[in-house]
Scaffold this motif. Structure first.
Motif, PDB file in Angstrom:
ATOM      1  N   MET A  50       4.050   8.413  -5.490  1.00 50.04           N
ATOM      2  CA  MET A  50       4.162   7.034  -4.468  1.00 50.04           C
ATOM      3  C   MET A  50       2.063   7.013  -4.524  1.00 50.04           C
ATOM      4  SD  MET A  50       5.298   4.108  -3.709  1.00 50.04           S
ATOM      5  CE  MET A  50       6.641   4.405  -3.944  1.00 50.04           C
ATOM      6  N   TRP A  51       1.704   5.747  -6.200  1.00 48.00           N
ATOM      7  CA  TRP A  51       0.355   5.314  -5.271  1.00 48.00           C
ATOM      8  C   TRP A  51       0.595   4.003  -4.571  1.00 48.00           C
ATOM      9  CZ3 TRP A  51       2.548   6.827 -10.017  1.00 48.00           C
ATOM     10  CH2 TRP A  51       1.926   7.957 -10.637  1.00 48.00           C
ATOM     11  N   HIS A  52      -1.028   4.026  -4.319  1.00 49.51           N
ATOM     12  CA  HIS A  52      -0.738   2.751  -3.143  1.00 49.51           C
ATOM     13  C   HIS A  52      -2.360   1.389  -3.503  1.00 49.51           C
ATOM     14  CE1 HIS A  52       2.347   4.874  -0.443  1.00 49.51           C
ATOM     15  NE2 HIS A  52       1.923   3.696   0.473  1.00 49.51           N
ATOM     16  N   VAL A  53      -1.654   0.552  -3.519  1.00 54.69           N
ATOM     17  CA  VAL A  53      -2.851  -0.822  -3.475  1.00 54.69           C
ATOM     18  C   VAL A  53      -3.118  -1.082  -2.285  1.00 54.69           C
ATOM     19  CG1 VAL A  53      -3.385  -2.529  -4.890  1.00 54.69           C
ATOM     20  CG2 VAL A  53      -1.772  -0.743  -6.175  1.00 54.69           C
ATOM     21  N   GLY A  54      -4.166  -0.820  -1.853  1.00 54.48           N
ATOM     22  CA  GLY A  54      -4.683  -1.201  -0.375  1.00 54.48           C
ATOM     23  C   GLY A  54      -3.428  -0.709   0.203  1.00 54.48           C
ATOM     24  N   PRO A  55      -2.428  -1.786   0.672  1.00 54.69           N
ATOM     25  CA  PRO A  55      -1.440  -1.918   1.861  1.00 54.69           C
ATOM     26  C   PRO A  55       0.139  -1.568   1.638  1.00 54.69           C
ATOM     27  CG  PRO A  55      -1.844  -3.747   3.037  1.00 54.69           C
ATOM     28  CD  PRO A  55      -2.946  -3.210   1.442  1.00 54.69           C
ATOM     29  N   PHE A  56       0.565  -1.847   0.066  1.00 58.79           N
ATOM     30  CA  PHE A  56       0.930  -2.005  -0.723  1.00 58.79           C
ATOM     31  C   PHE A  56       0.870  -1.034  -1.905  1.00 58.79           C
ATOM     32  CE2 PHE A  56       0.063  -6.256   1.069  1.00 58.79           C
ATOM     33  CZ  PHE A  56       0.435  -6.203   1.776  1.00 58.79           C
ATOM     34  N   GLY A  57       2.397  -0.118  -1.472  1.00 57.45           N
ATOM     35  CA  GLY A  57       3.299   0.448  -2.517  1.00 57.45           C
ATOM     36  C   GLY A  57       2.519  -0.385  -4.394  1.00 57.45           C
ATOM     37  N   LEU A  58       2.592   0.675  -5.204  1.00 52.70           N
ATOM     38  CA  LEU A  58       2.599   0.053  -6.416  1.00 52.70           C
ATOM     39  C   LEU A  58       3.652  -0.200  -7.088  1.00 52.70           C
ATOM     40  CD1 LEU A  58       0.762   0.367  -8.473  1.00 52.70           C
ATOM     41  CD2 LEU A  58       1.266   2.377  -9.451  1.00 52.70           C
ATOM     42  N   PRO A  59       4.921   0.009  -6.507  1.00 59.00           N
ATOM     43  CA  PRO A  59       6.372  -0.416  -6.980  1.00 59.00           C
ATOM     44  C   PRO A  59       5.998  -1.850  -6.298  1.00 59.00           C
ATOM     45  CG  PRO A  59       7.097   1.368  -6.390  1.00 59.00           C
ATOM     46  CD  PRO A  59       4.894   0.942  -6.002  1.00 59.00           C
ATOM     47  N   LEU A  60       6.447  -2.118  -5.387  1.00 60.46           N
ATOM     48  CA  LEU A  60       6.321  -3.837  -4.803  1.00 60.46           C
ATOM     49  C   LEU A  60       4.994  -4.760  -5.417  1.00 60.46           C
ATOM     50  CD1 LEU A  60       7.995  -5.468  -3.228  1.00 60.46           C
ATOM     51  CD2 LEU A  60       6.104  -4.721  -1.372  1.00 60.46           C
ATOM     52  N   VAL A  61       4.103  -4.004  -5.874  1.00 60.94           N
ATOM     53  CA  VAL A  61       2.611  -4.802  -6.199  1.00 60.94           C
ATOM     54  C   VAL A  61       3.229  -4.849  -7.623  1.00 60.94           C
ATOM     55  CG1 VAL A  61       0.474  -4.289  -7.094  1.00 60.94           C
ATOM     56  CG2 VAL A  61       0.809  -3.987  -5.120  1.00 60.94           C
ATOM     57  N   LEU A  62       3.713  -4.203  -8.392  1.00 56.06           N
ATOM     58  CA  LEU A  62       4.247  -4.454  -9.529  1.00 56.06           C
ATOM     59  C   LEU A  62       5.612  -5.238  -9.437  1.00 56.06           C
ATOM     60  CD1 LEU A  62       4.362  -1.008 -11.225  1.00 56.06           C
ATOM     61  CD2 LEU A  62       2.267  -2.631 -11.708  1.00 56.06           C
ATOM     62  N   LEU A  63       5.938  -5.284  -8.968  1.00 56.68           N
ATOM     63  CA  LEU A  63       7.216  -6.427  -8.617  1.00 56.68           C
ATOM     64  C   LEU A  63       6.322  -7.595  -8.364  1.00 56.68           C
ATOM     65  CD1 LEU A  63      10.313  -6.761  -8.671  1.00 56.68           C
ATOM     66  CD2 LEU A  63      10.884  -6.225  -6.618  1.00 56.68           C
TER      67      LEU A  63
END
Length: 135
Positions: A50-63
């Motif tokens: 699980m990688w994070h982009v800021g406070p959000f996880g990468l899967p959520l950012v991609l979606l």
């Protein structure tokens, strides 16, 4: 019939198509990653990184990012397509006007001009004959 009505596809069209495909792939990857995390990660069956982009996880950012950027790109594409369609329609209209003018000259104007020229020549000859007969 010989007038081409289609024009070449603009370069930006291909670039935006590729970008749309990439965004769709990002959405699918984000969705699958999120679903795997929710269904299998909660039961500790799968341990995905699980990688994070800021406070959000990468899967959520991609979606979410893929959906929002795809929607924005669709709006921009629609705007660009409208501008391009008007420009291509104007160019096609000009080509059709020229082609119709050429056909009209060849099929209508030239034959009528020939008939009028023969009538003019006949009239001149008749006037000359009538004037010569009165002497």
């Amino acid at each position: 019939m010989a007038t081409p009505l289609r024009s070449n596809r603009p370069i930006w069209w291909s670039l935006l198509s590729i970008l749309q495909i990439l965004l769709a792939i990002a959405v699918v990857v984000g969705l699958v990653w999120t679903l795997v995390e929710v269904f299998f990660g909660a039961q500790n069956l799968v341990d995905l990184p699980m990688w994070h982009v800021g406070p959000f996880g990468l899967p959520l950012v991609l979606l979410v990012g893929g959906l929002l950027l795809g929607w924005l790109l669709a709006l921009l594409s629609r705007w660009f397509a409208g501008i391009g369609a008007r420009r291509r329609a104007a160019g096609t209209g000009k080509r059709l006007d020229v082609a119709i003018g050429e056909v009209a000259d060849r099929v209508i104007v030239a034959p009528v001009s020939d008939v009028l020229a023969r009538h003019r020549q006949t009239r001149i000859q008749l006037e000359t004959a009538a004037a010569g007969g009165k002497r």
